[in-house]
Design an enzyme around this catalytic site. Structure first.
Site, PDB file in Angstrom:
ATOM      1  N   GLY A  17     -39.456  10.607  41.133  1.00 17.42           N
ATOM      2  CA  GLY A  17     -38.041  10.919  41.251  1.00 17.42           C
ATOM      3  C   GLY A  17     -37.830  12.409  41.402  1.00 17.42           C
ATOM      4  O   GLY A  17     -38.218  13.190  40.529  1.00 17.42           O
ATOM      5  N   SER A  20     -32.359  16.249  40.356  1.00 21.81           N
ATOM      6  CA  SER A  20     -32.302  17.538  39.663  1.00 21.81           C
ATOM      7  C   SER A  20     -33.192  17.564  38.427  1.00 21.81           C
ATOM      8  O   SER A  20     -33.942  18.522  38.209  1.00 21.81           O
ATOM      9  CB  SER A  20     -30.859  17.873  39.283  1.00 21.81           C
ATOM     10  OG  SER A  20     -30.316  16.875  38.436  1.00 21.81           O
ATOM     11  N   TYR A  58     -30.426  19.244  45.197  1.00 22.90           N
ATOM     12  CA  TYR A  58     -30.271  19.002  43.773  1.00 22.90           C
ATOM     13  C   TYR A  58     -30.418  20.259  42.914  1.00 22.90           C
ATOM     14  O   TYR A  58     -29.874  20.321  41.814  1.00 22.90           O
ATOM     15  CB  TYR A  58     -31.292  17.954  43.309  1.00 22.90           C
ATOM     16  CG  TYR A  58     -31.054  16.595  43.928  1.00 22.90           C
ATOM     17  CD1 TYR A  58     -29.915  15.867  43.629  1.00 22.90           C
ATOM     18  CD2 TYR A  58     -31.967  16.046  44.813  1.00 22.90           C
ATOM     19  CE1 TYR A  58     -29.685  14.620  44.191  1.00 22.90           C
ATOM     20  CE2 TYR A  58     -31.756  14.794  45.385  1.00 22.90           C
ATOM     21  CZ  TYR A  58     -30.610  14.090  45.066  1.00 22.90           C
ATOM     22  OH  TYR A  58     -30.384  12.864  45.628  1.00 22.90           O
ATOM     23  N   LYS A 116     -32.153   8.567  30.312  1.00 20.57           N
ATOM     24  CA  LYS A 116     -31.282   8.400  29.151  1.00 20.57           C
ATOM     25  C   LYS A 116     -30.256   7.307  29.452  1.00 20.57           C
ATOM     26  O   LYS A 116     -29.110   7.585  29.790  1.00 20.57           O
ATOM     27  CB  LYS A 116     -30.599   9.722  28.810  1.00 20.57           C
ATOM     28  CG  LYS A 116     -31.585  10.822  28.427  1.00 20.57           C
ATOM     29  CD  LYS A 116     -30.905  12.154  28.151  1.00 20.57           C
ATOM     30  CE  LYS A 116     -31.917  13.218  27.753  1.00 20.57           C
ATOM     31  NZ  LYS A 116     -31.297  14.534  27.494  1.00 20.57           N
ATOM     32  N   GLY A 146     -33.358  15.774  24.601  1.00 23.79           N
ATOM     33  CA  GLY A 146     -32.882  17.004  24.002  1.00 23.79           C
ATOM     34  C   GLY A 146     -31.767  17.625  24.823  1.00 23.79           C
ATOM     35  O   GLY A 146     -31.295  17.036  25.799  1.00 23.79           O
ATOM     36  N   ALA A 150     -30.297  20.366  33.538  1.00 27.10           N
ATOM     37  CA  ALA A 150     -31.373  20.678  34.484  1.00 27.10           C
ATOM     38  C   ALA A 150     -31.261  22.065  35.104  1.00 27.10           C
ATOM     39  O   ALA A 150     -32.249  22.813  35.141  1.00 27.10           O
ATOM     40  CB  ALA A 150     -31.407  19.606  35.580  1.00 27.10           C
ATOM     41  N   LYS A 201     -25.090  10.044  23.342  1.00 25.55           N
ATOM     42  CA  LYS A 201     -24.368  11.298  23.564  1.00 25.55           C
ATOM     43  C   LYS A 201     -23.675  11.288  24.927  1.00 25.55           C
ATOM     44  O   LYS A 201     -22.640  11.943  25.108  1.00 25.55           O
ATOM     45  CB  LYS A 201     -25.306  12.489  23.403  1.00 25.55           C
ATOM     46  CG  LYS A 201     -26.502  12.519  24.353  1.00 25.55           C
ATOM     47  CD  LYS A 201     -26.201  13.123  25.694  1.00 25.55           C
ATOM     48  CE  LYS A 201     -27.363  12.977  26.660  1.00 25.55           C
ATOM     49  NZ  LYS A 201     -27.089  13.591  27.985  1.00 25.55           N
ATOM     50  N   ARG A 265     -23.197  15.666  34.073  1.00 22.74           N
ATOM     51  CA  ARG A 265     -22.629  14.642  34.961  1.00 22.74           C
ATOM     52  C   ARG A 265     -21.650  13.755  34.214  1.00 22.74           C
ATOM     53  O   ARG A 265     -20.615  13.350  34.761  1.00 22.74           O
ATOM     54  CB  ARG A 265     -23.749  13.779  35.538  1.00 22.74           C
ATOM     55  CG  ARG A 265     -24.838  14.541  36.252  1.00 22.74           C
ATOM     56  CD  ARG A 265     -26.010  13.614  36.574  1.00 22.74           C
ATOM     57  NE  ARG A 265     -27.217  14.365  36.860  1.00 22.74           N
ATOM     58  CZ  ARG A 265     -28.404  13.815  37.004  1.00 22.74           C
ATOM     59  NH1 ARG A 265     -28.548  12.515  36.855  1.00 22.74           N
ATOM     60  NH2 ARG A 265     -29.457  14.544  37.276  1.00 22.74           N
ATOM     61  N   GLU A 291     -25.258   8.482  33.796  1.00 21.46           N
ATOM     62  CA  GLU A 291     -25.816   7.329  33.090  1.00 21.46           C
ATOM     63  C   GLU A 291     -24.839   6.736  32.075  1.00 21.46           C
ATOM     64  O   GLU A 291     -24.876   5.543  31.785  1.00 21.46           O
ATOM     65  CB  GLU A 291     -27.115   7.725  32.379  1.00 21.46           C
ATOM     66  CG  GLU A 291     -28.261   8.083  33.310  1.00 21.46           C
ATOM     67  CD  GLU A 291     -28.906   6.878  33.973  1.00 21.46           C
ATOM     68  OE1 GLU A 291     -28.351   5.768  33.876  1.00 21.46           O
ATOM     69  OE2 GLU A 291     -29.965   7.051  34.583  1.00 21.46           O
TER      70      GLU A 291
END
Length: 377
Positions: A17, A20, A58, A116, A146, A150, A201, A265, A291
């Site tokens: 993948g 970013s 990215y 995540k 953590g 990015a 989170k 994001r 996500e």
């Protein structure tokens, strides 16, 4: 005199993948001495990484290490890999693993999740999907989490992360590879807490984005972040996590970074919702996957099964479904009902502040005085 060339001295690492975060983690590994091969779905992106040492879509403006290579051929990317890092959208992970499985059949490579999210339909964490699809020993699997935005890391701004695996040895092997002058890694063996911290989170960050888009101020956001950490901890502990993990880098650390930064994001997606865009319009505008949007429903299903109340996430779901005006969200998020309640700042306790302060101080001291060994988060 012939100048010295940069020769990788670390493990052979493949990153699946080239978005970013995947590209940034490849840079982290390469800057730490690993021999890194990126797998990019598009041939033109692999070519740009190889020839220009850039990923302009990215990571605009970032120069990638000369030791990084890239290919769009999966079999080529996997040749000789000792560590495999997965950075694909969580909902497409299983499909990608099906293609990877025959290439890993005779390998004992460590498999590291950089994702995540939880899988829709099954509610499985990413490490569980990896174990299920690759049919491998869970001691080979690790997860990284953590406060890791990015672009900031790609700019080599100092930060820390936690590497978690059921196997302490695996966590330490990966942590040693994924560290350099600007990226510090700690370790733990609480995979459940580390993964759920990274998932949960995102949901709180969507809520913060919503109230930011509406125009509410810092008091509102601070209230939601604080109560959100309680929701995160309650949920994670009910599903087998250690509460202290949610007070570390994978919980509180990631929550702060994701909620406060426009680079997030999930924060961006929430802000668009708060400005009145529909869920469908938000998805169209996002160039990369948020996500948190995909994780709301499966997390709430798991919460119901665990009998955990998550009022903040419930209200986010109502906004996503178009059943609540974003302007009405803050009172519901910050007030459960009209009955005065004791403030729990830690799982099941009315006074967890001391433990939280000790955890934060320990993490700070380890980061400041860190030596050659992987730290413990």
């Amino acid at each position: 005199m012939t100048p010295k060339r940069n020769v990788p001295v670390g493990p052979r690492a493949t990153v699946i993948g080239a978005g970013s975060w995947g590209t940034t983690f490849g840079k982290i590994l390469a800057d730490g001495g690993a021999q890194v091969t990126m797998w990019a779905r598009r041939a033109e992106l692999a070519q740009e990484i190889n020839e220009a040492k850039r990923n302009s879509r990215y990571l605009p403006g970032i120069n990638l290490p000369r030791t990084m290579a890239a290919t769009h051929e999966l079999a080529t990317a996997m040749q000789g890999a000792e560590q495999v890092y997965l950075s694909v959208p969580s909902q497409s992970l299983r499909e990608n693993l099906k293609a990877l499985r025959p290439l890993l059949s005779d390998s004992d490579a460590k498999i590291v999740s950089l994702m995540k999210g939880v899988e829709r339909g099954t509610g499985l964490r990413m490490s569980q999907v990896i174990q299920q699809e690759l049919r491998c020993d869970p001691d080979r699997i690790a997860v990284a989490s953590g406060p890791n935005l990015a672009l900031e890391i790609a700019r080599e701004q100092p930060t820390a992360a936690v590497i978690s695996s059921r196997s302490q040895e695996t966590a330490e092997i990966v942590a040693r590879a994924a560290r350099n002058s600007y990226f510090r890694t700690f370790v733990n063996t609480d995979v459940i807490g580390t993964e759920f911290g990274g998932v949960l989170k995102n949901l709180i960050a969507v809520a913060i984005g919503i109230v930011d888009g509406v125009g509410y101020g810092e008091n509102t956001k601070a209230s939601i972040i604080t109560r959100g950490l309680v929701e995160m901890t309650d949920f994670a502990v009910a599903n087998g996590a250690h509460p202290e993990t949610l007070q570390g880098l994978a919980g509180l650390g990631d929550l702060i970074a994701t909620c406060q930064s426009p680079l997030s994001r999930n924060n961006t997606a929430g802000r668009l919702l708060g400005q009145g865009y529909s869920f469908q319009d938000v998805v169209k505008q996002m160039q990369q996957t948020a996500e948190g949007l995909a994780s709301v429903a499966p997390i709430l299903q798991l919460a119901r099964e665990s009998e955990v109340d998550m009022p903040i996430v419930e209200q986010v779901k109502m906004v996503l479904d178009g059943k609540m005006d974003p302007r009405d969200i803050a009172p519901h998020l910050t007030t459960d009902d009209d009955t005065p309640q004791g403030e729990r700042t830690n799982h099941g306790q009315a006074d967890g502040g001391g433990a939280l302060r000790r955890t934060l101080q320990r993490a700070f001291d380890q980061f400041r005085h860190g030596g050659g060994r992987a730290g413990r988060d």
